[in-house]
Scaffold this motif. Sequence first.
Motif, PDB file in Angstrom:
ATOM      1  N   LEU A  22      30.463  47.359 -44.314  1.00 39.06           N
ATOM      2  CA  LEU A  22      29.971  47.100 -45.816  1.00 39.06           C
ATOM      3  C   LEU A  22      30.289  47.842 -46.745  1.00 39.06           C
ATOM      4  N   PRO A  23      30.277  47.321 -47.934  1.00 37.43           N
ATOM      5  CA  PRO A  23      30.849  48.250 -49.325  1.00 37.43           C
ATOM      6  C   PRO A  23      29.797  48.760 -49.480  1.00 37.43           C
ATOM      7  N   SER A  24      28.317  48.438 -49.066  1.00 37.97           N
ATOM      8  CA  SER A  24      27.146  49.312 -49.442  1.00 37.97           C
ATOM      9  C   SER A  24      25.948  48.934 -48.225  1.00 37.97           C
ATOM     10  N   ALA A  25      25.196  49.631 -48.119  1.00 35.36           N
ATOM     11  CA  ALA A  25      24.335  49.378 -47.196  1.00 35.36           C
ATOM     12  C   ALA A  25      23.493  48.606 -47.760  1.00 35.36           C
ATOM     13  N   SER A  26      23.191  48.530 -48.929  1.00 37.20           N
ATOM     14  CA  SER A  26      22.051  47.567 -49.339  1.00 37.20           C
ATOM     15  C   SER A  26      22.398  46.130 -49.317  1.00 37.20           C
ATOM     16  N   THR A  27      23.557  45.783 -49.289  1.00 42.12           N
ATOM     17  CA  THR A  27      23.820  44.349 -49.100  1.00 42.12           C
ATOM     18  C   THR A  27      23.115  43.901 -47.552  1.00 42.12           C
ATOM     19  N   SER A 240      25.409  58.666 -36.807  1.00 38.66           N
ATOM     20  CA  SER A 240      24.852  57.515 -36.571  1.00 38.66           C
ATOM     21  C   SER A 240      23.467  57.222 -37.262  1.00 38.66           C
ATOM     22  N   CYS A 241      22.987  56.095 -37.421  1.00 40.76           N
ATOM     23  CA  CYS A 241      21.751  55.962 -38.217  1.00 40.76           C
ATOM     24  C   CYS A 241      21.037  54.631 -37.902  1.00 40.76           C
ATOM     25  N   VAL A 242      19.768  54.262 -38.201  1.00 42.25           N
ATOM     26  CA  VAL A 242      19.257  52.928 -37.727  1.00 42.25           C
ATOM     27  C   VAL A 242      20.159  51.874 -38.529  1.00 42.25           C
ATOM     28  N   LEU A 243      20.008  50.896 -37.492  1.00 42.26           N
ATOM     29  CA  LEU A 243      20.879  49.641 -37.844  1.00 42.26           C
ATOM     30  C   LEU A 243      20.471  49.238 -39.050  1.00 42.26           C
ATOM     31  N   ILE A 248      28.308  49.601 -41.253  1.00 36.74           N
ATOM     32  CA  ILE A 248      28.978  48.839 -40.065  1.00 36.74           C
ATOM     33  C   ILE A 248      28.278  47.444 -40.254  1.00 36.74           C
ATOM     34  N   ASP A 249      29.551  46.542 -40.602  1.00 37.98           N
ATOM     35  CA  ASP A 249      28.902  45.019 -40.619  1.00 37.98           C
ATOM     36  C   ASP A 249      29.090  44.318 -39.458  1.00 37.98           C
TER      37      ASP A 249
END
Length: 293
Positions: A22-27, A240-243, A248-249
């Motif tokens: 993803l270009p950003s996690a916000s999307t 790693s982090c919460v989905l 990662i899309d």
Amino acid sequence: MSINKRREFLKLSALAAGGFLLPSASTQAANWLSGAGATTHKFGLQLWSLRDDLPKDPKGVLKQVAAFGYNQIESFEGKQGMFWSMTNKEFKSYIGDLGMQIVSSHCDFRKDFERKATEAAEIGMKYLIAPYLGPQKSIDDFKKAADEFNKCGEICKKNGLKFAYHNHDYSFKKIDGEVPIDVMLKNTDSNTVFFELDIYWAVTAGVNPADYFTKHKNRFTLCHVKDRMKNAVATDQNSSCVLGEGVIDYAPILKVAKANGMQYFIVEQERYDTATPLESAKKDAAYMKQLKF
């Protein structure tokens, strides 16, 4: 920037260009919170995600896991065994009453494997999995491991199971001019030995997971689903982090995976910065419920 770091950066940039980062996690978070693309597919949890809590109260923790919405369990072999101080049948009965089934388990494939295969088969498990080999000194060491996997595959086949290997990032790093996981794929029996692609570790290594799904159709039948932190540098392995909070899309990746033989989608959480293990597992389940693929 060193040559190696630049190469890793370019690999990750290629993944982003291919639509898998993803270009950003916000999307991603916005789509998740809006409920866009809700689906009813099954998904599981690798119990390693709860490695600190589970030994203290296996039944209580498993009850919470079921309440989060997980349908499937992938266990691992700890001090209390794959079935957490229960017999195989007791474990199956307990999680069955909670609406879950154990589909697979990581285990020590070099110790008492015949017994483990028999016990797994007795309760309808689908896979036993080698969780880790570690970096090897030569590519021949991976070829020797492939021979061991073929033997495990035959034992599993005899018991109505399948055997699989779970990768880490080292699986994609060339040694003696060859890529270890490619060697493993080539030197194992495609009828008895399968692979569990840890998508986080593939992305961390700068690999496009979809390339392996399409090139080796029906060999990657399980996967680990976990996110990679936003702004993590290419060389940072522990990111790693919460989905839904990372880059990662997963929708396009899992669509390709499913079209090429993927059967089991297993959440795994390794790092906890913003939530406890159980809170992370709950958030991961909420993400998976809304993911369409």
